[in-house]
Design a protein around this motif. Structure first.
Motif, PDB file in Angstrom:
ATOM      1  N   TYR A   1       7.907 -16.103  48.338  1.00 24.32           N
ATOM      2  CA  TYR A   1       6.904 -15.402  49.089  1.00 24.32           C
ATOM      3  C   TYR A   1       5.507 -15.575  48.419  1.00 24.32           C
ATOM      4  O   TYR A   1       4.628 -15.858  49.204  1.00 24.32           O
ATOM      5  CB  TYR A   1       7.325 -14.050  49.197  1.00 24.32           C
ATOM      6  CG  TYR A   1       6.541 -13.088  50.242  1.00 24.32           C
ATOM      7  CD1 TYR A   1       6.775 -13.389  51.584  1.00 24.32           C
ATOM      8  CD2 TYR A   1       5.512 -12.215  49.958  1.00 24.32           C
ATOM      9  CE1 TYR A   1       6.043 -12.762  52.558  1.00 24.32           C
ATOM     10  CE2 TYR A   1       4.924 -11.897  50.777  1.00 24.32           C
ATOM     11  CZ  TYR A   1       5.111 -11.993  52.109  1.00 24.32           C
ATOM     12  OH  TYR A   1       4.367 -11.141  53.147  1.00 24.32           O
TER      13      TYR A   1
ATOM     14  N   SER B   1       3.079 -15.980  56.555  1.00 21.78           N
ATOM     15  CA  SER B   1       3.645 -17.247  56.157  1.00 21.78           C
ATOM     16  C   SER B   1       3.634 -18.213  57.269  1.00 21.78           C
ATOM     17  O   SER B   1       4.138 -19.382  57.232  1.00 21.78           O
ATOM     18  CB  SER B   1       4.892 -16.767  55.500  1.00 21.78           C
ATOM     19  OG  SER B   1       5.219 -16.146  54.457  1.00 21.78           O
TER      20      SER B   1
ATOM     21  N   CYS C   1      11.850 -20.307  56.832  1.00 21.12           N
ATOM     22  CA  CYS C   1      12.878 -19.710  56.031  1.00 21.12           C
ATOM     23  C   CYS C   1      13.982 -20.813  55.961  1.00 21.12           C
ATOM     24  O   CYS C   1      15.125 -20.669  56.705  1.00 21.12           O
ATOM     25  CB  CYS C   1      13.262 -18.459  56.496  1.00 21.12           C
ATOM     26  SG  CYS C   1      12.223 -17.170  56.430  1.00 21.12           S
TER      27      CYS C   1
ATOM     28  N   MET D   1       5.610  -7.828  49.506  1.00 19.76           N
ATOM     29  CA  MET D   1       6.783  -7.953  48.960  1.00 19.76           C
ATOM     30  C   MET D   1       7.434  -6.477  48.197  1.00 19.76           C
ATOM     31  O   MET D   1       8.606  -6.485  48.433  1.00 19.76           O
ATOM     32  CB  MET D   1       6.467  -9.025  47.811  1.00 19.76           C
ATOM     33  CG  MET D   1       7.643  -9.228  46.821  1.00 19.76           C
ATOM     34  SD  MET D   1       9.314  -9.733  47.916  1.00 19.76           S
ATOM     35  CE  MET D   1       8.869 -11.200  48.596  1.00 19.76           C
TER      36      MET D   1
ATOM     37  N   VAL E   1      11.401 -19.164  51.630  1.00 22.89           N
ATOM     38  CA  VAL E   1      10.075 -19.026  52.258  1.00 22.89           C
ATOM     39  C   VAL E   1       9.042 -20.131  52.234  1.00 22.89           C
ATOM     40  O   VAL E   1       8.563 -20.334  51.132  1.00 22.89           O
ATOM     41  CB  VAL E   1       9.419 -17.586  52.281  1.00 22.89           C
ATOM     42  CG1 VAL E   1       8.484 -17.034  53.427  1.00 22.89           C
ATOM     43  CG2 VAL E   1      10.333 -16.385  52.061  1.00 22.89           C
TER      44      VAL E   1
END
Length: 440
Positions: free
Chosen positions: A93, A195, A374, A122, A390
């Motif tokens: 991440y 992301s 992902c 996170m 990720v």
């Protein structure tokens, strides 16, 4: 409301109604048993991979976050083995958001994507997983969240909907504690949105999406028959629908996802599932895995069918389902990512329920490109958890033209074939538009 034995048997036979994180048995896949809550042994062996390529700010934020998580897990020896796969997920991440920052990607409000943001998102997500998925938190009073109904309504916070009676239950509010005002739908979107390279992502077929929205406003039902590529597909739908316009973003928040037992039992998936409208059912494979629990699971599936039929009878219900039964898997030998075949019995079941509702029900193929966001394991894993990856990447959706819900039993295969063909066509158009022809 009772349903026919034909409808129930269709549910048992299908492999697709446990979509959105359940694996699809691709011909190239092999089953790998696992008992880890978060990951397989493979993930543990790679969990200590270097967090190199991070800027000093992201490296510092990553290190501080890892230290905090390790202190929580090692305090309870039984949970210490979970640290390596979690650290792997955290590394992934932080690298993803670091890449987003390096690419000058922005948040919706125009602000920069920062290391502090990565750490906040996170830590919040992992702590949700520990509290609601494992029943542990820093105060020692965490409680697992239990999906008590087969039809779950997203938890949007105590102030979101005054008519949500769950928030009038003192025991429920006590279970949530400080999270009683948390909008778990927005929390999931906020976690995955940075992301996604949204500036270079594609949302196509907006005219078809507009038509579907108008049909829903008129009280009709809409079913999106989609291919499925990543655990973050619900968040991809939300973020790309939002990109298409506010009205479509609101539609995304109302979608009901057909999901299997894994999204309500995997500790790290639970917080994301808490923020989604779900219809939870067991696949035939899961039902047959334990003869002692088969009657209870079968009863739950009957309840799920009745709940779906009731929702369709009320009208204005929007459903997302992956008729393939799981995610599209990479062909290891070629690197191609084909759309997994639609299961005809699954499509038949949704058409049957639409017809039984006596409300107009419309079917739209939906092509999705989200694999790189992902990437799932190349091989199907039988356990609850898996290695989480990720990436910062563009994603894409194309809503295809409605497939008319006409024709009798003798032509039902033509309907499924048409829906799958249109999805593949839209998928290939997206790959070309995103410069991802290598997956074709």
């Amino acid at each position: 409301m009772k349903i026919s034995s034909l409808a129930l048997s269709t549910l048992y036979l299908t492999t697709a109604c446990h979509a959105f994180t359940t694996p699809h048995h691709h011909p190239t896949a092999r089953t790998i048993p696992t008992t880890s809550l978060f990951s397989t042994a493979e993930a543990e062996s790679t969990a200590t991979s270097s967090s190199s390529s991070l800027s000093p700010a992201f490296q510092s934020a990553r290190d501080a976050s890892v230290t905090q998580i390790e202190s929580l897990l090692t305090a309870s020896p039984q949970y210490a083995p979970l640290a390596p796969p979690l650290i792997h997920f955290m590394d992934e991440y932080f690298r993803s958001l670091s890449a987003a920052s390096d690419s000058n990607s922005k948040n919706p409000d125009g602000s920069d994507i920062t290391a502090e943001q990565a750490a906040k998102q996170m830590m919040r997500t992992v702590q949700f997983g520990m509290k609601y998925g494992l029943g542990i938190n820093s105060n020692g009073d965490g409680k697992k969240y239990t999906f008590t109904n087969v039809r779950h309504t997203a938890l949007r916070g105590i102030d979101f909907d005054p008519n949500d009676t769950r928030y009038q239950d003192e025991a429920f509010k006590q279970m949530l504690g400080d999270d009683v005002s948390t909008d778990f739908y927005e929390a999931g979107c906020n976690f995955f949105r940075p992301s996604m390279d949204l500036a270079n992502s594609l949302i196509l077929g907006v005219d078809n999406l507009k038509k579907a929205t108008q049909q829903l406003e008129a009280g009709d039902n809409v079913v999106f028959l989609a291919n499925h590529q990543s655990e973050a597909d619900p968040q991809v739908v939300s973020c790309l629908f939002e990109k298409a316009g506010k009205t479509y973003g609101e539609l995304a928040s109302r979608l009901t996802y057909v999901a299997g037992h894994k999204v309500t039992t995997d500790p790290l998936a639970i917080p994301f599932s808490m923020g989604r409208n779900l219809l939870c059912i067991h696949s035939k494979k899961h039902i047959d895995s334990d003869p002692e629990t088969k009657p209870a699971k079968s009863k739950q599936n009957m309840s799920a069918m009745n709940e779906m039929l009731q929702g369709l009878k009320e009208g204005g219900m929007a459903i997302w389902v992956a008729p393939s039964g799981g995610r599209d898997r990479r062909v290891v030998s070629s690197g191609k990512i084909p759309v997994a075949s639609f299961d005809q019995k699954t499509v038949d079941m949704f058409r049957l329920m639409g017809n039984k509702s006596r409300k107009p029900t419309h079917f739209y193929p939906m092509a999705m490109v989200s694999y790189d966001l992902c990437p799932p394991p190349d091989f199907v894993e039988a356990g609850v958890g898996e290695k989480r990856n990720v990436r910062f990447t563009p994603v894409g959706i194309r809503v295809m033209e409605e497939v008319p819900n006409v024709g009798g039993a003798e032509k039902r295969h033509l309907f499924t074939h048409s829906a799958e063909f249109e999805t593949i066509k839209g998928y290939e158009d997206l790959l070309r538009g995103l410069g991802m022809e290598k997956y074709m």
